[in-house]
Design an enzyme around this catalytic site. Structure first.
Site, PDB file in Angstrom:
ATOM      1  CB  CYS A 130      -0.923  -0.009   1.224  1.00 53.66           C
ATOM      2  SG  CYS A 130      -1.939   1.465   1.356  1.00 53.66           S
ATOM      3  CB  CYS A 133      -0.640   2.381   4.137  1.00 49.74           C
ATOM      4  SG  CYS A 133      -2.133   1.806   3.351  1.00 49.74           S
ATOM      5  CG  ASP A 134       3.170   0.824   4.331  1.00 49.27           C
ATOM      6  OD1 ASP A 134       2.647   1.227   5.389  1.00 49.27           O
ATOM      7  OD2 ASP A 134       3.023  -0.324   3.891  1.00 49.27           O
TER       8      ASP A 134
END
Ligand code: NAP
Length: 302
Positions: A130, A133-134
């Site tokens: 992701c 997200c990261d």
């Protein structure tokens, strides 16, 4: 005694949330159960620029808006995993928290990420699924994105704003994703495209330091130093629950038509879990509407 709902929806992505909006507007009592996070895959999409009427919006914001709309209309939304659906009149839906009964059931279970299946993939720091997200963990670093679909192309664009360099690794010579995204990537000075290439191994101990790559044309091997690998190699259906209720095809999709009907009376399929040619946000929402209206009619005819 289990609480009863006219329409019970399994899956809180765009298909499920749209189904909730339509079923509530038709006056039905609606419970939507989601096991992980509302919004589905779209919630981790960096930018959505193909939803009619919205020029550009982050996937997370769109997911929030869909959730808020369903909630404001009176949908009961719960983070619970459906473990089993028991046949009967009415059907009983058993979750990790309790159980409910329903007149009509909409399966909008979507898909989960496919992985490359490389040793260390699940445990190594530096392997992500992701970008939204990261991505910020890799600010100023060199990363790779594996895949050639829209997710990979969008992830690479997103990461090129944060990272020093992004290498897109794709197993063929042509991208599967939209040309407009591929063209945008080609214009980025810190992006390189490594085509006809597969990732064969992850280098490093607990933390990723690089990738082993193999050319699909010549078979030659080389290594690429990166701090992060973002896998975006497609999705597979969440088939277990569907398969316990209705027939699924060899890939685990529910072979339901545009009418979202299934062979099981009172069970409807919507969104990516349905066998279909086009899996887009718009088609997921369309399914949600169709399935909800069919479910409402089913309730009315009982
Ligand atoms: P996808 O379109 O299925 O693409 C998956 C990519 O991964 C393909 O390029 C595939 O290669 C590659 N791949 C699959 N298995 C692999 C393996 N074992 N090793 C290496 N590469 C592998 O998946 P997606 O990008 O997640 O998109 C899913 C759906 O969501 C699509 O319908 C897409 O259009 C839609 N989507 C739309 C948007 C948008 O804004 N329009 C954004 C994201 C996703 P091949 O091409 O060789 O098969």
């Amino acid at each position: 005694m289990a609480e009863h709902f006219d329409v019970l929806i399994v899956g809180g992505g765009p298909a499920g949330l749209t189904a909730a909006i339509y079923a509530r507007r038709a006056g039905k009592s609606v419970l939507l159960l989601e096991k992980e996070g509302f919004g589905g895959q779209i919630a981790s999409s960096p930018k959505v620029e193909n939803f009619p009427g919205l020029l550009s919006i982050s996937g997370a914001e769109l997911a929030d808006r869909l959730y808020s709309q369903a909630e404001a209309l009176g949908t009961r939304l719960e983070l619970e995993e459906v473990l089993e659906v028991r046949d009967g009149t009415p059907r009983t839906v058993v979750t990790d928290y309790g159980s409910y009964t329903c007149s009509a059931l909409i399966l909008a279970t979507g898909m989960k990420r496919r992985t490359l299946g490389l040793p260390g993939e699940d445990t190594m720091t530096g392997v992500s699924f992701c970008a939204v997200c990261d991505g910020s963990f890799y600010r100023g670093k060199d990363v790779a994105v594996c895949g050639g679909g829209n997710t990979a192309l969008q992830d690479a664009l997103f990461l090129s704003d944060l990272c020093r360099h992004v290498t897109v690794i794709h197993r063929r010579s042509a991208f599967r994703g939209d040309p407009v995204l591929a063209e945008a990537l080609c214009k980025r000075s810190n992006v390189s495209l490594t085509m006809d290439t597969v990732v064969t191994g992850l280098l490093g101990g607990d933390t990723l330091t690089g990738l082993s790559l193999r050319s699909t044309l010549t078979g030659s091997e080389r290594q690429l130093a990166v701090s992060g690998l973002f896998e975006a190699v497609g999705q597979i259906p969440e088939a277990a629950l569907s398969a316990s209720l209705v027939p699924v095809d060899g890939d685990g999709f529910i072979p339901s038509g545009e009418d979202c009907l299934t062979p099981a009376a009172g069970v409807f399929a919507a969104g990516d879990c349905r066998a279909k040619a086009v899996r887009q946000l718009t088609t997921a929402c369309a399914d949600g509407a169709v399935a909800a209206l069919a479910a409402c009619k089913y309730c009315d005819d009982l």
